[in-house]
Design a protein around this motif. Structure first.
Motif, mmCIF file in Angstrom:
data_model
loop_
_atom_site.group_PDB
_atom_site.id
_atom_site.type_symbol
_atom_site.label_atom_id
_atom_site.label_comp_id
_atom_site.label_asym_id
_atom_site.label_seq_id
_atom_site.Cartn_x
_atom_site.Cartn_y
_atom_site.Cartn_z
ATOM 1 N N LEU A 88 -8.222 1.123 -6.172
ATOM 2 C CA LEU A 88 -9.621 1.376 -5.761
ATOM 3 C C LEU A 88 -10.240 0.380 -4.643
ATOM 4 C CD1 LEU A 88 -11.956 1.827 -8.713
ATOM 5 C CD2 LEU A 88 -10.944 3.299 -7.347
ATOM 6 N N ALA A 89 -9.268 -1.171 -4.628
ATOM 7 C CA ALA A 89 -9.662 -1.568 -3.485
ATOM 8 C C ALA A 89 -9.005 -1.243 -2.107
ATOM 9 C CB ALA A 89 -9.313 -3.221 -3.725
ATOM 10 N N ALA A 90 -7.838 -0.928 -2.255
ATOM 11 C CA ALA A 90 -7.145 -0.324 -0.996
ATOM 12 C C ALA A 90 -7.770 0.781 -0.632
ATOM 13 C CB ALA A 90 -5.727 -0.004 -1.412
ATOM 14 N N MET A 91 -8.547 1.565 -1.364
ATOM 15 C CA MET A 91 -9.226 2.891 -0.740
ATOM 16 C C MET A 91 -10.490 2.466 -0.231
ATOM 17 S SD MET A 91 -9.151 6.452 -2.995
ATOM 18 C CE MET A 91 -8.678 5.675 -4.686
ATOM 19 N N GLY A 92 -11.100 1.296 -0.723
ATOM 20 C CA GLY A 92 -12.282 0.750 -0.181
ATOM 21 C C GLY A 92 -12.099 0.389 1.032
ATOM 22 N N LEU A 93 -10.996 -0.451 1.494
ATOM 23 C CA LEU A 93 -10.672 -1.028 2.731
ATOM 24 C C LEU A 93 -10.499 0.125 3.747
ATOM 25 C CD1 LEU A 93 -9.929 -3.466 4.272
ATOM 26 C CD2 LEU A 93 -7.402 -3.193 3.585
ATOM 27 N N LEU A 141 0.070 2.687 -6.080
ATOM 28 C CA LEU A 141 1.296 1.763 -6.244
ATOM 29 C C LEU A 141 1.214 0.791 -5.355
ATOM 30 C CD1 LEU A 141 3.272 5.045 -6.728
ATOM 31 C CD2 LEU A 141 2.729 3.308 -8.204
ATOM 32 N N ALA A 142 0.950 0.810 -4.200
ATOM 33 C CA ALA A 142 1.258 -0.025 -3.205
ATOM 34 C C ALA A 142 -0.162 -0.770 -2.538
ATOM 35 C CB ALA A 142 1.860 0.450 -2.058
ATOM 36 N N GLY A 143 -1.340 -0.572 -3.196
ATOM 37 C CA GLY A 143 -2.606 -1.102 -2.695
ATOM 38 C C GLY A 143 -2.722 -2.556 -3.005
ATOM 39 N N GLY A 144 -2.938 -3.495 -2.245
ATOM 40 C CA GLY A 144 -3.331 -5.143 -2.723
ATOM 41 C C GLY A 144 -4.621 -5.132 -2.994
ATOM 42 N N ASP A 145 -4.849 -6.380 -3.374
ATOM 43 C CA ASP A 145 -6.372 -6.922 -3.577
ATOM 44 C C ASP A 145 -6.871 -6.194 -4.651
ATOM 45 O OD1 ASP A 145 -7.139 -8.651 -1.795
ATOM 46 O OD2 ASP A 145 -8.135 -7.368 -0.701
ATOM 47 N N ASP A 146 -6.257 -5.747 -5.958
ATOM 48 C CA ASP A 146 -6.783 -5.057 -6.967
ATOM 49 C C ASP A 146 -7.385 -6.151 -8.018
ATOM 50 O OD1 ASP A 146 -6.987 -2.255 -6.605
ATOM 51 O OD2 ASP A 146 -4.891 -2.282 -6.958
ATOM 52 N N TYR A 147 -6.375 -7.176 -8.445
ATOM 53 C CA TYR A 147 -6.750 -8.240 -9.304
ATOM 54 C C TYR A 147 -6.773 -7.652 -10.667
ATOM 55 C CZ TYR A 147 -7.096 -10.383 -4.866
ATOM 56 O OH TYR A 147 -6.534 -10.711 -3.581
ATOM 57 N N GLU A 148 -6.154 -6.516 -10.916
ATOM 58 C CA GLU A 148 -6.024 -6.045 -12.147
ATOM 59 C C GLU A 148 -4.558 -6.812 -12.765
ATOM 60 O OE1 GLU A 148 -7.733 -4.393 -13.833
ATOM 61 O OE2 GLU A 148 -8.848 -3.113 -12.278
ATOM 62 N N LEU A 149 -4.542 -6.926 -13.976
ATOM 63 C CA LEU A 149 -3.196 -7.453 -14.738
ATOM 64 C C LEU A 149 -2.238 -6.514 -15.021
ATOM 65 C CD1 LEU A 149 -4.777 -10.132 -17.305
ATOM 66 C CD2 LEU A 149 -4.030 -10.458 -14.843
ATOM 67 N N VAL A 150 -1.038 -6.577 -14.567
ATOM 68 C CA VAL A 150 0.173 -5.980 -15.156
ATOM 69 C C VAL A 150 0.796 -6.994 -16.220
ATOM 70 C CG1 VAL A 150 2.472 -4.994 -14.601
ATOM 71 C CG2 VAL A 150 0.470 -4.832 -13.015
ATOM 72 N N PHE A 151 1.461 -6.059 -17.404
ATOM 73 C CA PHE A 151 1.832 -7.187 -18.493
ATOM 74 C C PHE A 151 3.025 -6.023 -18.993
ATOM 75 C CE2 PHE A 151 -0.576 -5.517 -22.092
ATOM 76 C CZ PHE A 151 -1.777 -5.029 -21.265
ATOM 77 N N VAL A 203 -2.097 -8.432 -10.189
ATOM 78 C CA VAL A 203 -1.880 -7.424 -8.929
ATOM 79 C C VAL A 203 -2.748 -7.948 -7.544
ATOM 80 C CG1 VAL A 203 -1.985 -5.025 -7.872
ATOM 81 C CG2 VAL A 203 -1.613 -5.513 -10.354
ATOM 82 N N SER A 204 -2.137 -8.689 -6.591
ATOM 83 C CA SER A 204 -2.870 -9.015 -5.366
ATOM 84 C C SER A 204 -1.997 -8.216 -4.105
ATOM 85 C CB SER A 204 -2.898 -10.611 -5.140
ATOM 86 O OG SER A 204 -1.545 -11.275 -5.292
ATOM 87 N N ASP A 205 -0.743 -8.104 -4.271
ATOM 88 C CA ASP A 205 -0.229 -7.639 -3.150
ATOM 89 C C ASP A 205 0.082 -6.008 -3.310
ATOM 90 O OD1 ASP A 205 0.149 -10.077 -2.221
ATOM 91 O OD2 ASP A 205 2.119 -10.476 -2.844
ATOM 92 N N GLY A 206 0.030 -5.496 -4.700
ATOM 93 C CA GLY A 206 0.460 -4.137 -4.914
ATOM 94 C C GLY A 206 1.058 -4.237 -6.143
#
Lengths: 319, 319
Positions: free
Chosen positions: A159-164, A253-263, A210-213
């Motif tokens: 969503l953040a990458a789409m927002g940008l 897959l590649a958008g940055g700035d999401d700040y979700e957690l991958v675990f 997830v900051s870089d993607g």
């Protein structure tokens, strides 16, 4: 123009009940909790690299702190203290008032005391350092993923990458979607509660934010854990209607700035994770699995289960 | 150009025996010592404001860390960990190699582990955060000066300001003096050992480090302690021969970047302080005394004991 000391006093001095000594001395003094480790991280946000010139100062204040809290979330640490060093081209009261409002809104939402900092004149640059605590030995580290683990991601990656893209006029979004995407970009919600629950319930092996993607950050887990992964694009949240599917997938897959957690987590814990998602009212997507290290560190399967070429490595400032 | 991750690995990854987990994860993990408080501070150095463009990167690396350690010294804390966030206009291997050499020379001299950080692209800006430890309740705070205390300053206040004037061609100095002044400016020695001894021997009431200027920083002690002071210019170290006396006095009283310690102590401790100065091979100058708060917070007496006008308030970035 008011002095540096006056500015700090006016806009950045709030009570710091969690500190032994807050702003105003050479250092802040903190009393760490017995039986805990400290998690600490620092992130620098530069105008033009991390945010657009003219960004709303309130949103900027929130985000500059939030992206740091996201790193604490990824370790499963409870946020406690923050310091802010900032370089500003000028000291405009209106800008500072709005910026500090954003900072303290985020600090108060996540229970953080702003205990110190530094202000100086220069090109706009904001550097937070945040500290959190967690019981000794329980941190969610990047190097603990095991073959057989499921891979999960929280929330709404992309969503953040789409927002940008929307802000920059590269894509047109319907109003409701545009609003969600801009909120994700401008006022990200670090997944602190999720990190705390994953850690205290021992649900996750490895985690990263997830900051870089999504794929770029997943690679850090794979590298540090010396494992590989298979990721199914179709298992990610459904892509929004009315948006070019290839673009939407690229953002996910590649958008940055999401700040979700991958675990990563044992398959035996799927039910508990579903219950946690419901409790936190936050979707958790099982989008792949960890496998033994192989020549190909990361395999991406398309909607039909066919291996796809991977484009979009994620954001690397000097790449 | 190598990637951000590659650069960090190449120039900033050294063993971190004092950390539970060093660079490479979302956060560093630290295990604070039982019975101790944490002292933490952050300082941002901006090219053009805090150092001249073209500054030697090795000296810059040393100084950027040293000025932060000086804040720990002023609390009497033992330096333990550091984080570095830096914004760089470009990633030049030669510059980075020299800069990291300076950082690690200083870190190793003062026993600090570099446990984390952030690099990004932007105007040159270096932001260290440092953490130290000290026994609970023993910090040397600014707000503990008492009427009757002597005022002391360590070392050679004024040299750094003379060094800067020399670099900028505003003054001509003889070669040996120029060398000392440039060393004070470019490779300051934070008074960590002095701070530790003042604290552990309970010799000082209040302390601060001199970053903005002797009188300007003394004022912070006076403000926070709600006291006044009488300062005798003649009790400061003798001003160097061959330099305009007014200029030399201005450097001593108002020059920034010294990183000496100013502290207050009971007159009963003079002998012990003289002994400590000898032990550390570091002069300590008794240059004034704390008095009850009055209309005039700071009285400066000239060589004949006459009250002088005070000029040079010290460096205030937005003043």
């Amino acid at each position: 123009m008011p002095s540096e000391f006056e500015l700090i006093r006016r806009y950045f001095s709030r009570p710091t009940p969690q500190a032994v000594l807050g702003p105003g001395d050479d250092c802040a003094l903190l009393a760490p909790s017995a039986g805990c480790e400290l998690a600490i991280t620092t992130d620098m946000l530069v105008e033009g690299s991390h945010f657009l010139p003219g960004t709303d100062p309130r949103q900027l204040g929130w985000k500059a702190l939030a992206v740091n809290l996201s790193d604490l979330a990824a370790m499963g640490a409870k946020p406690r203290w923050a310091l802010l060093a900032g370089s500003l081209p000028e000291a405009r009261a209106e800008w500072l008032a709005a910026f500090s409002e954003g900072v303290f809104a985020c600090a108060s939402r996540y229970g953080v005391d702003l205990v110190g900092g530094d202000t100086t004149r220069g090109p706009l640059n904001l550097c937070f350092t945040v500290l959190g605590e967690l019981p000794v030995g329980e941190a969610l580290r990047r190097d603990r993923a095991l073959p057989g683990d499921d891979l999960w991601v929280s929330g709404w990656p992309g969503l953040a990458a789409m927002g940008l893209a929307c802000l920059q006029g590269r894509v047109q979004l319907k109003e409701a979607l545009a609003k969600r995407c801009l909120a994700a970009l401008q006022q990200p919600l670090p997944r602190v509660e999720l990190g705390l629950e994953l850690r205290s319930r021992r649900l996750a092996h490895a985690a990263i934010d997830v900051s870089d993607g999504l794929l770029a950050d997943l690679r850090h887990i794979l590298d540090r854990s010396a494992v590989a992964a298979e990721v199914g694009a179709a298992q990610l949240p459904s892509r929004p209607a009315g948006v070019d599917p290839a673009f939407a997938r690229q953002c996910q897959l590649a958008g940055g700035d999401d700040y979700e957690l991958v675990f990563s987590a044992l398959p035996e814990r799927r039910l508990e994770l579903a219950a946690l998602a419901a409790e936190l009212d936050l979707p958790l997507w099982r989008f792949g699995r960890i496998v033994d290290a192989a020549n190909t560190r990361l395999t991406l399967l398309d909607d039909d289960g066919q291996a796809m070429a991977i484009d979009g490595k994620g954001f690397d400032h000097f790449g």
